[in-house]
Design a protein around this motif. Structure first.
Motif, mmCIF file in Angstrom:
data_model
loop_
_atom_site.group_PDB
_atom_site.id
_atom_site.type_symbol
_atom_site.label_atom_id
_atom_site.label_comp_id
_atom_site.label_asym_id
_atom_site.label_seq_id
_atom_site.Cartn_x
_atom_site.Cartn_y
_atom_site.Cartn_z
ATOM 1 N N MET A 1 0.838 -1.192 0.000
ATOM 2 C CA MET A 1 0.000 0.000 0.000
ATOM 3 C C MET A 1 0.882 1.254 0.000
ATOM 4 S SD MET A 1 -3.373 0.803 0.243
ATOM 5 C CE MET A 1 -4.135 -0.528 1.179
ATOM 6 N N TYR A 2 0.563 2.231 -0.850
ATOM 7 C CA TYR A 2 1.317 3.482 -0.885
ATOM 8 C C TYR A 2 0.385 4.618 -1.272
ATOM 9 C CZ TYR A 2 1.487 2.516 -5.924
ATOM 10 O OH TYR A 2 1.150 2.238 -7.222
ATOM 11 N N GLU A 3 0.817 5.819 -0.906
ATOM 12 C CA GLU A 3 0.011 7.014 -1.149
ATOM 13 C C GLU A 3 0.434 7.702 -2.438
ATOM 14 O OE1 GLU A 3 -1.714 10.607 1.631
ATOM 15 O OE2 GLU A 3 0.452 10.258 1.668
ATOM 16 N N VAL A 4 -0.542 8.163 -3.189
ATOM 17 C CA VAL A 4 -0.307 8.895 -4.432
ATOM 18 C C VAL A 4 -1.022 10.236 -4.342
ATOM 19 C CG1 VAL A 4 -0.616 8.911 -6.936
ATOM 20 C CG2 VAL A 4 -0.139 6.750 -5.752
ATOM 21 N N CYS A 5 -0.314 11.321 -4.662
ATOM 22 C CA CYS A 5 -0.905 12.663 -4.653
ATOM 23 C C CYS A 5 -0.778 13.291 -6.028
ATOM 24 C CB CYS A 5 -0.221 13.555 -3.619
ATOM 25 S SG CYS A 5 -0.336 12.952 -1.922
ATOM 26 N N ASP A 6 -1.724 14.183 -6.352
ATOM 27 C CA ASP A 6 -1.723 14.779 -7.691
ATOM 28 C C ASP A 6 -0.825 16.015 -7.803
ATOM 29 O OD1 ASP A 6 -3.136 16.812 -6.428
ATOM 30 O OD2 ASP A 6 -5.029 16.419 -7.449
ATOM 31 N N GLY A 7 -0.160 16.425 -6.716
ATOM 32 C CA GLY A 7 0.777 17.540 -6.783
ATOM 33 C C GLY A 7 0.153 18.917 -6.799
ATOM 34 N N ASN A 8 -1.165 19.000 -6.601
ATOM 35 C CA ASN A 8 -1.851 20.284 -6.747
ATOM 36 C C ASN A 8 -2.095 20.966 -5.394
ATOM 37 O OD1 ASN A 8 -3.024 22.389 -8.186
ATOM 38 N ND2 ASN A 8 -5.067 21.498 -8.076
ATOM 39 N N ALA A 9 -1.110 20.919 -4.507
ATOM 40 C CA ALA A 9 -1.201 21.756 -3.316
ATOM 41 C C ALA A 9 -1.212 23.215 -3.755
ATOM 42 C CB ALA A 9 -0.036 21.481 -2.378
ATOM 43 N N LEU B 1 1.973 23.326 -6.369
ATOM 44 C CA LEU B 1 3.172 23.617 -5.578
ATOM 45 C C LEU B 1 3.799 22.353 -4.986
ATOM 46 C CD1 LEU B 1 1.975 26.796 -3.639
ATOM 47 C CD2 LEU B 1 3.527 26.701 -5.598
ATOM 48 N N GLY B 2 3.070 21.266 -4.957
ATOM 49 C CA GLY B 2 3.573 20.043 -4.357
ATOM 50 C C GLY B 2 2.429 19.222 -3.801
ATOM 51 N N ASP B 3 2.706 18.482 -2.743
ATOM 52 C CA ASP B 3 1.707 17.581 -2.185
ATOM 53 C C ASP B 3 1.036 18.135 -0.929
ATOM 54 O OD1 ASP B 3 2.345 15.718 -4.191
ATOM 55 O OD2 ASP B 3 3.999 14.910 -2.984
ATOM 56 N N PHE B 4 1.822 18.752 -0.040
ATOM 57 C CA PHE B 4 1.275 19.217 1.230
ATOM 58 C C PHE B 4 1.824 20.603 1.579
ATOM 59 C CE2 PHE B 4 1.640 14.584 1.468
ATOM 60 C CZ PHE B 4 0.307 14.241 1.657
ATOM 61 N N ILE B 5 0.933 21.511 1.971
ATOM 62 C CA ILE B 5 1.328 22.796 2.541
ATOM 63 C C ILE B 5 1.447 22.567 4.051
ATOM 64 C CG2 ILE B 5 0.770 25.227 2.806
ATOM 65 C CD1 ILE B 5 1.166 24.508 -0.085
ATOM 66 N N LEU B 6 2.669 22.529 4.562
ATOM 67 C CA LEU B 6 2.897 22.157 5.957
ATOM 68 C C LEU B 6 2.877 23.358 6.895
ATOM 69 C CD1 LEU B 6 5.744 19.549 5.411
ATOM 70 C CD2 LEU B 6 3.307 19.130 5.693
ATOM 71 N N SER B 7 3.208 24.541 6.397
ATOM 72 C CA SER B 7 3.248 25.721 7.263
ATOM 73 C C SER B 7 3.174 26.965 6.399
ATOM 74 C CB SER B 7 4.533 25.723 8.103
ATOM 75 O OG SER B 7 4.580 26.824 8.977
ATOM 76 N N ILE B 8 2.502 28.010 6.925
ATOM 77 C CA ILE B 8 2.375 29.301 6.240
ATOM 78 C C ILE B 8 2.654 30.407 7.248
ATOM 79 C CG2 ILE B 8 0.835 30.884 5.011
ATOM 80 C CD1 ILE B 8 -0.776 28.541 4.068
ATOM 81 N N SER B 9 3.392 31.407 6.808
ATOM 82 C CA SER B 9 3.626 32.603 7.633
ATOM 83 C C SER B 9 3.510 33.834 6.754
ATOM 84 C CB SER B 9 5.016 32.535 8.279
ATOM 85 O OG SER B 9 5.284 33.699 9.040
ATOM 86 N N TYR B 10 2.765 34.830 7.236
ATOM 87 C CA TYR B 10 2.610 36.097 6.501
ATOM 88 C C TYR B 10 3.075 37.242 7.387
ATOM 89 C CZ TYR B 10 0.576 40.086 4.088
ATOM 90 O OH TYR B 10 0.408 41.283 3.451
#
Length: 217
Positions: free
Chosen positions: A81-89, A106-115
């Motif tokens: 079993m493995y995870e597949v992501c479409d890359g549309n973060a 931008l990738g698979d996961f947005i892990l952190s945001i700072s403004y």
């Protein structure tokens, strides 16, 4: 606690590309009653995304929202079993409740945001590695750096500070030059004057001050 709701909503509207549904909350007030004190909170706008929100940041007029890619699991005899992501973060930039721009794929996961100070810093996982973006609030990508295992990011007036899951802390200037990389701990708090790091494995804590463009430990 007693909560009173007063207000009305407009119907949801599907946004361009089908990525989200618009939900505007107009004159929506919540009344909190605790003991003898009252607090009024007004909500003036909102959005309903079709995917879960993974990160938010902003100030009084600007809001930045991160949305993870679409992921699912597959199974193969040799791989299991493995995870597949479409890359549309994706990341969306709002001004006074309206989307000004968005960045997709931008990738698979947005892990952190700072403004802060008209710039957005992102920590993104893409194809099992980590990247940090610095983006101006007009949508221009200023730079992108590879930071494996990055899961936390802060932007200040002078620096971009990145933490990763192995306990390393990266200090970049706002031009994207790496000033140092130190193993200080996997817990991180940052503001314009200092950072505090802590380790969940050995119990150490560091207080690091920013003084006249220099770092004092």
């Amino acid at each position: 606690m007693k909560i009173g709701l007063v207000g009305s909503t407009f119907p949801k509207k599907t946004a361009e590309g089908g990525q989200m549904k618009r939900l505007i909350l107009f004159l929506f007030f919540i009344l909190f009653f605790t003991g003898n004190s009252f607090a009024y909170v007004g909500f003036w706008w909102g959005y309903a995304f079709t995917h879960n929100v993974s990160g938010i940041s902003g100030d009084g007029s600007f809001v930045v929202v991160g949305i993870n890619a679409e992921c699912y699991y597959e199974s193969e005899t040799n791989r299991g079993m493995y995870e597949v992501c479409d890359g549309n973060a994706s990341v969306y930039f709002f001004r006074n409740g309206e989307i000004v721009w968005s960045k997709e794929m931008l990738g698979d996961f947005i892990l952190s945001i700072s403004y802060h100070n008209a710039t957005i810093a992102l920590a993104v996982q893409e194809n099992s590695t980590g990247y940090v973006y610095l983006i101006r609030n007009d949508g221009k990508i200023l730079w992108k750096k590879e930071c494996p295992w990055a899961n936390n990011v802060f932007v200040t007036r002078k620096y971009v500070i990145v933490g990763d899951s192995r306990g390393y802390v990266y200090l970049f200037n706002r031009e994207g030059r790496l000033l140092w990389k130190l193993k200080l701990g996997d817990r991180l708090f940052v503001n314009d004057e200092y950072m505090i790091t802590g380790s969940s494995s050995n119990g150490t804590v560091y207080f690091i001050g920013f003084i006249n463009n220099n770092i004092k430990m």
